[in-house]
Design a protein around this motif. Sequence first.
Motif, mmCIF file in Angstrom:
data_model
loop_
_atom_site.group_PDB
_atom_site.id
_atom_site.type_symbol
_atom_site.label_atom_id
_atom_site.label_comp_id
_atom_site.label_asym_id
_atom_site.label_seq_id
_atom_site.Cartn_x
_atom_site.Cartn_y
_atom_site.Cartn_z
ATOM 1 N N LYS A 6 0.824 -1.198 0.000
ATOM 2 C CA LYS A 6 0.000 0.000 0.000
ATOM 3 C C LYS A 6 0.866 1.259 0.000
ATOM 4 C CE LYS A 6 -3.634 -2.369 2.604
ATOM 5 N NZ LYS A 6 -4.359 -2.436 3.901
ATOM 6 N N GLU A 7 0.302 2.340 -0.493
ATOM 7 C CA GLU A 7 0.972 3.637 -0.483
ATOM 8 C C GLU A 7 0.193 4.620 0.372
ATOM 9 O OE1 GLU A 7 1.758 5.203 -4.335
ATOM 10 O OE2 GLU A 7 2.755 3.389 -5.066
ATOM 11 N N ARG A 8 0.912 5.441 1.095
ATOM 12 C CA ARG A 8 0.274 6.519 1.837
ATOM 13 C C ARG A 8 -0.287 7.545 0.851
ATOM 14 N NH1 ARG A 8 5.124 8.756 4.555
ATOM 15 N NH2 ARG A 8 3.676 10.192 5.571
ATOM 16 N N GLU A 9 -1.274 8.289 1.278
ATOM 17 C CA GLU A 9 -1.893 9.293 0.425
ATOM 18 C C GLU A 9 -0.849 10.317 -0.039
ATOM 19 O OE1 GLU A 9 -4.349 11.429 -1.803
ATOM 20 O OE2 GLU A 9 -4.934 9.552 -0.799
ATOM 21 N N PRO A 10 -0.727 10.541 -1.367
ATOM 22 C CA PRO A 10 0.310 11.442 -1.882
ATOM 23 C C PRO A 10 0.290 12.835 -1.263
ATOM 24 C CG PRO A 10 -0.603 10.179 -3.677
ATOM 25 C CD PRO A 10 -1.437 9.865 -2.468
ATOM 26 N N TYR A 56 5.656 6.429 -7.949
ATOM 27 C CA TYR A 56 5.329 7.212 -6.763
ATOM 28 C C TYR A 56 5.561 8.703 -6.959
ATOM 29 C CZ TYR A 56 10.152 8.114 -5.179
ATOM 30 O OH TYR A 56 11.440 8.592 -5.060
ATOM 31 N N GLY A 57 6.647 9.072 -7.622
ATOM 32 C CA GLY A 57 6.954 10.481 -7.841
ATOM 33 C C GLY A 57 5.962 11.156 -8.770
ATOM 34 N N HIS A 58 5.461 10.421 -9.765
ATOM 35 C CA HIS A 58 4.456 10.987 -10.671
ATOM 36 C C HIS A 58 3.163 11.275 -9.920
ATOM 37 C CE1 HIS A 58 6.858 8.272 -13.534
ATOM 38 N NE2 HIS A 58 7.311 9.502 -13.669
ATOM 39 N N LYS A 59 2.779 10.361 -9.050
ATOM 40 C CA LYS A 59 1.561 10.556 -8.257
ATOM 41 C C LYS A 59 1.714 11.758 -7.329
ATOM 42 C CE LYS A 59 0.698 5.559 -8.196
ATOM 43 N NZ LYS A 59 0.660 4.359 -7.323
ATOM 44 N N GLU A 60 2.897 11.885 -6.751
ATOM 45 C CA GLU A 60 3.123 12.992 -5.820
ATOM 46 C C GLU A 60 3.141 14.333 -6.537
ATOM 47 O OE1 GLU A 60 5.669 10.256 -2.656
ATOM 48 O OE2 GLU A 60 6.699 11.804 -3.818
ATOM 49 N N ALA A 61 3.771 14.366 -7.719
ATOM 50 C CA ALA A 61 3.781 15.600 -8.501
ATOM 51 C C ALA A 61 2.372 15.971 -8.940
ATOM 52 C CB ALA A 61 4.689 15.445 -9.720
ATOM 53 N N ALA A 62 1.585 14.954 -9.308
ATOM 54 C CA ALA A 62 0.208 15.207 -9.727
ATOM 55 C C ALA A 62 -0.635 15.726 -8.571
ATOM 56 C CB ALA A 62 -0.410 13.936 -10.288
ATOM 57 N N ASP A 79 -1.886 17.256 -12.419
ATOM 58 C CA ASP A 79 -1.839 16.229 -13.457
ATOM 59 C C ASP A 79 -0.435 15.650 -13.540
ATOM 60 O OD1 ASP A 79 -0.422 18.258 -14.632
ATOM 61 O OD2 ASP A 79 -1.869 18.663 -16.227
ATOM 62 N N ASP A 80 -0.282 14.629 -14.369
ATOM 63 C CA ASP A 80 1.011 13.983 -14.540
ATOM 64 C C ASP A 80 2.030 15.003 -15.033
ATOM 65 O OD1 ASP A 80 3.182 12.337 -15.863
ATOM 66 O OD2 ASP A 80 1.873 10.715 -15.205
#
Length: 495
Positions: A16-20, A350-356, A361-362
């Motif tokens: 699982k991932e923590r909320e970005p 993970y980094g794309h999700k965080e930047a978004a 957006d991506d």
Amino acid sequence: MGKQTGFMEYKRQARKEREPSVRIKDWKDYTAPMTETEIQIQGARCMSCGVPTCHSGMEINGVTTGCPVYHLIPEWNQLVYEGKWKEALERAQEKNNFPEFTGIACPAPCEGACVLGINEPPVAIRTIERSIIEKGFEEGWVVPKPPKKRTGKRIAVVGSGPAGLAAAAQLNQAGHLVTVFERNDRAGGLLTYGIPEMKLPYDIVKRRVELLEKEGITFVTNTEIGKDYPVSKLEKEFDATILCGGATVHRDIQVEGSHLKGVHSAMDFLQANTKSLLDSELKDGNYISATDKNVIVIGGGDTGTDCLATAVRHNCKSLTQFDIYDKKGSVRDRETNPWPQYPIIHRVEYGHKEAASKKGDDPRAYAVMTKKFVGDENGQIKEVHTVNVRLRFDENGNRYREEIPGTEKIWPADLVLIAIGFSGPEQGLLDQLKIERDANSTVKAEYGNYHTNVDGVFAAGDMRRGQSLIVWAINEGREVARECDRYLMGATDLP
């Protein structure tokens, strides 16, 4: 393996991932552990495939598929499903000295070769692997195991990345006296200073290094061989030397304005950030800040993604990642990229999700080629000029990129991070040792043999093979240990 019908009953679930939007406010592990029951269900998805390919490391068309350390994956999947965690740990450590490193930072070519992956999402092998080793540490099953006797042979390992650590661990178990030299202030090589804290926490690296120390390995940090420690002394004090220094020379981008202030290599950015974070939680200011800056990351690989995640945590103003390739499809092309090749598909890391989560957006811009950097009157970067490109082939079948007229664009930029890979190892020490190199500037030493042209000197990992995966480094570290042991003792029991 696993439950006979598990692959039909259960869906894939990775760690699982923590909320970005929450995790970008700290530097803690961006993932969260799963329950034992959830992991056991994932183990149940492992099929009774007649010829499993997940554990058979190989390269197809230059890309790794399957596990290069020949992990006993189906076996420990079965044991996890049955709740036999200690037995699963024994299997997981039989072929891999550091399941915690590959369970976190390996791109999992094993999953790309999973038979289930032909028609369904593959077994979550990397997630299961990490869960096994963490369970082992939590239960106190992972303990120092120093050798019962010593041979008196002394070995120097230059570099404390995954290849150097694996070589040291194996040779120490053979009874040799091993000293690992690291030029940075902390051991771990790129495990420590190349992978950000939120992706591979330093405590995990430190935990393993301390375990190796308790087993009898000596670590000497802040010491660069050939500079702080003379080569002549190395040759005099040790019976053999293994070079595992990595391929740390980054590729430069050959465009106008690359000398401007604000243009940095990705590794300079990441290493300085991690050191400052570990030293002072960034309070000392000894890092390249992205705060309130327009940030451009050039390069679409994992290192570029790590730069995104770091810049977001600095609270940058804007963030864009240039990828020179077209956007890939969401599923593998069965004609050009068939199973069991590693699937070349569009991934959202993970980094794309965080930047978004920050940008909306991506952050990626595809098929973009950088043409030049433009600075202000003080020599500070202010703009990046680009053009879109398309892939073409000449009459000889060679690839080239054709610029698309009318796609020129100017991007505001205060910080540019170059993440286009590494060209090879640093040459100074190799020159001093008079080591032969191949056409790519890497050490000339045959795979499986690892002897250099200098008697008693071996090479393994990225320094020998060029920029590669952590799991290949561990593979070569284990194998070079075997050959070094054979060289010193005339025979070897190491795998």
